[in-house]
Design a protein around this motif. Structure first.
Motif, PDB file in Angstrom:
ATOM      1  N   THR A 261       0.814  -1.214   0.000  1.00  0.00           N
ATOM      2  CA  THR A 261       0.000   0.000   0.000  1.00  0.00           C
ATOM      3  C   THR A 261       0.848   1.266   0.000  1.00  0.00           C
ATOM      4  O   THR A 261       0.338   2.353  -0.234  1.00  0.00           O
ATOM      5  CB  THR A 261      -0.941   0.021   1.218  1.00  0.00           C
ATOM      6  OG1 THR A 261      -0.157  -0.104   2.400  1.00  0.00           O
ATOM      7  CG2 THR A 261      -1.957  -1.108   1.137  1.00  0.00           C
TER       8      THR A 261
ATOM      9  N   THR B  83      -0.778  -0.416  -8.337  1.00  0.00           N
ATOM     10  CA  THR B  83      -1.848  -0.392  -7.332  1.00  0.00           C
ATOM     11  C   THR B  83      -2.733   0.816  -7.592  1.00  0.00           C
ATOM     12  O   THR B  83      -2.335   1.763  -8.283  1.00  0.00           O
ATOM     13  CB  THR B  83      -1.295  -0.306  -5.895  1.00  0.00           C
ATOM     14  OG1 THR B  83      -0.655   0.958  -5.717  1.00  0.00           O
ATOM     15  CG2 THR B  83      -0.325  -1.446  -5.586  1.00  0.00           C
ATOM     16  N   LYS B  84      -3.899   0.798  -7.018  1.00  0.00           N
ATOM     17  CA  LYS B  84      -4.840   1.910  -7.202  1.00  0.00           C
ATOM     18  C   LYS B  84      -4.237   3.211  -6.669  1.00  0.00           C
ATOM     19  O   LYS B  84      -4.317   4.248  -7.334  1.00  0.00           O
ATOM     20  CB  LYS B  84      -6.156   1.591  -6.492  1.00  0.00           C
ATOM     21  CG  LYS B  84      -7.200   2.657  -6.664  1.00  0.00           C
ATOM     22  CD  LYS B  84      -8.502   2.278  -5.980  1.00  0.00           C
ATOM     23  CE  LYS B  84      -9.521   3.398  -6.163  1.00  0.00           C
ATOM     24  NZ  LYS B  84     -10.784   3.080  -5.496  1.00  0.00           N
TER      25      LYS B  84
ATOM     26  N   SER C 212      -1.548   4.532  -9.027  1.00  0.00           N
ATOM     27  CA  SER C 212      -2.169   5.055 -10.251  1.00  0.00           C
ATOM     28  C   SER C 212      -2.838   6.402 -10.002  1.00  0.00           C
ATOM     29  O   SER C 212      -2.715   7.316 -10.811  1.00  0.00           O
ATOM     30  CB  SER C 212      -3.196   4.066 -10.797  1.00  0.00           C
ATOM     31  OG  SER C 212      -2.560   2.884 -11.211  1.00  0.00           O
ATOM     32  N   GLU C 213      -3.526   6.524  -8.876  1.00  0.00           N
ATOM     33  CA  GLU C 213      -4.186   7.793  -8.556  1.00  0.00           C
ATOM     34  C   GLU C 213      -3.166   8.908  -8.338  1.00  0.00           C
ATOM     35  O   GLU C 213      -3.376  10.041  -8.781  1.00  0.00           O
ATOM     36  CB  GLU C 213      -5.082   7.629  -7.331  1.00  0.00           C
ATOM     37  CG  GLU C 213      -6.350   6.850  -7.646  1.00  0.00           C
ATOM     38  CD  GLU C 213      -7.185   6.544  -6.415  1.00  0.00           C
ATOM     39  OE1 GLU C 213      -6.722   6.768  -5.263  1.00  0.00           O
ATOM     40  OE2 GLU C 213      -8.322   6.068  -6.597  1.00  0.00           O
TER      41      GLU C 213
END
Length: 178
Positions: A52, A149-150, A153-154
Motif C-alpha cells: 500500500t 496499485t490503485k 495510479s491515482e
C-alpha cells in the motif's frame, strides 16, 4: 562421430552466446529490452511489490523500487542501456514522491521538472541507438510495473492532471494577451 560431436559443441557455444539460462526459464539476450522486461516480469510475478506504500521498498535508496530494480538487473543489456532504463524507472517513480493533489506554484515547478527529464533520456536513447518502438514499449512497461496499485495510479493521475491544468492555464493566459 567426432565431427558430429564437434558440430554439436560448436552450435552449443554459438547458441550460448545468445541465450542466458536461469532456473526460471530462458531469457533471450538478443531480444528488445521491452520483450526481455515483459518476459522477466512474467517469470517473477511473485517478486512484484503490491504494498500500500506509494513508493514501495527501496533498500539501496537508488530511487527505484526494489522489485523493478531486480527486474532491470536481470535484463541482458549493456551497462549504458541498463543505466538509461534505470533513469527512466527512477523518473517514473519520482512522480509518486510528491503530493500533487493540491496545486501550488512549487508543485507545478516540481511536476514540470519531472516531466522534462524524459528529454534527457531521449538524448541518451538516441546516442546508444535504441529504436523508438522499443523505447516506447519499455516506457509503457515501466509505467505499468510502477503504477501497479490503485493508490500509485491515482497519485500518477494527480501528477498528470497538475501538468495538464498548468499547461491549459498557460495557454489561456497567452490567448488573453491578444
Amino acid at each position: 562421430m567426432k565431427s558430429s560431436l564437434t558440430l554439436i559443441i560448436t552450435l552449443f557455444v554459438i547458441i550460448g552466446c545468445n541465450f542466458s539460462f536461469s532456473n526460471q526459464g530462458i531469457i533471450v539476450a538478443n531480444k528488445p529490452a521491452s520483450e526481455q522486461l515483459t518476459h522477466i516480469y512474467q517469470k517473477f510475478k511473485a517478486e512484484h511489490n503490491f504494498s500500500t506504500s506509494l513508493m514501495g521498498p527501496d533498500a539501496n535508496d537508488n530511487g527505484i523500487r526494489d522489485d523493478i530494480d531486480l527486474f532491470i538487473n536481470m535484463m541482458k543489456v549493456d551497462i549504458t542501456y541498463r543505466n538509461v532504463i534505470r533513469q527512466s524507472a527512477r523518473n517514473i517513480q519520482s512522480s509518486l514522491s510528491h503530493d500533487f493533489s493540491i496545486p501550488t506554484k512549487e508543485k507545478v515547478m516540481i511536476a514540470n521538472d519531472i516531466a522534462n527529464r524524459p528529454d534527457e533520456l531521449l538524448a541518451c536513447n538516441v546516442r546508444i541507438k535504441v529504436y523508438r518502438k522499443d523505447r516506447r514499449a519499455l516506457s509503457d512497461i515501466l509505467i505499468s510495473l510502477t503504477l501497479n496499485t490503485k493508490a500509485r495510479s491515482e497519485a500518477y493521475l494527480q501528477y498528470n492532471y497538475l501538468l495538464k491544468e498548468q499547461n491549459s492555464l498557460s495557454e489561456k493566459e497567452e490567448d488573453c494577451t491578444h
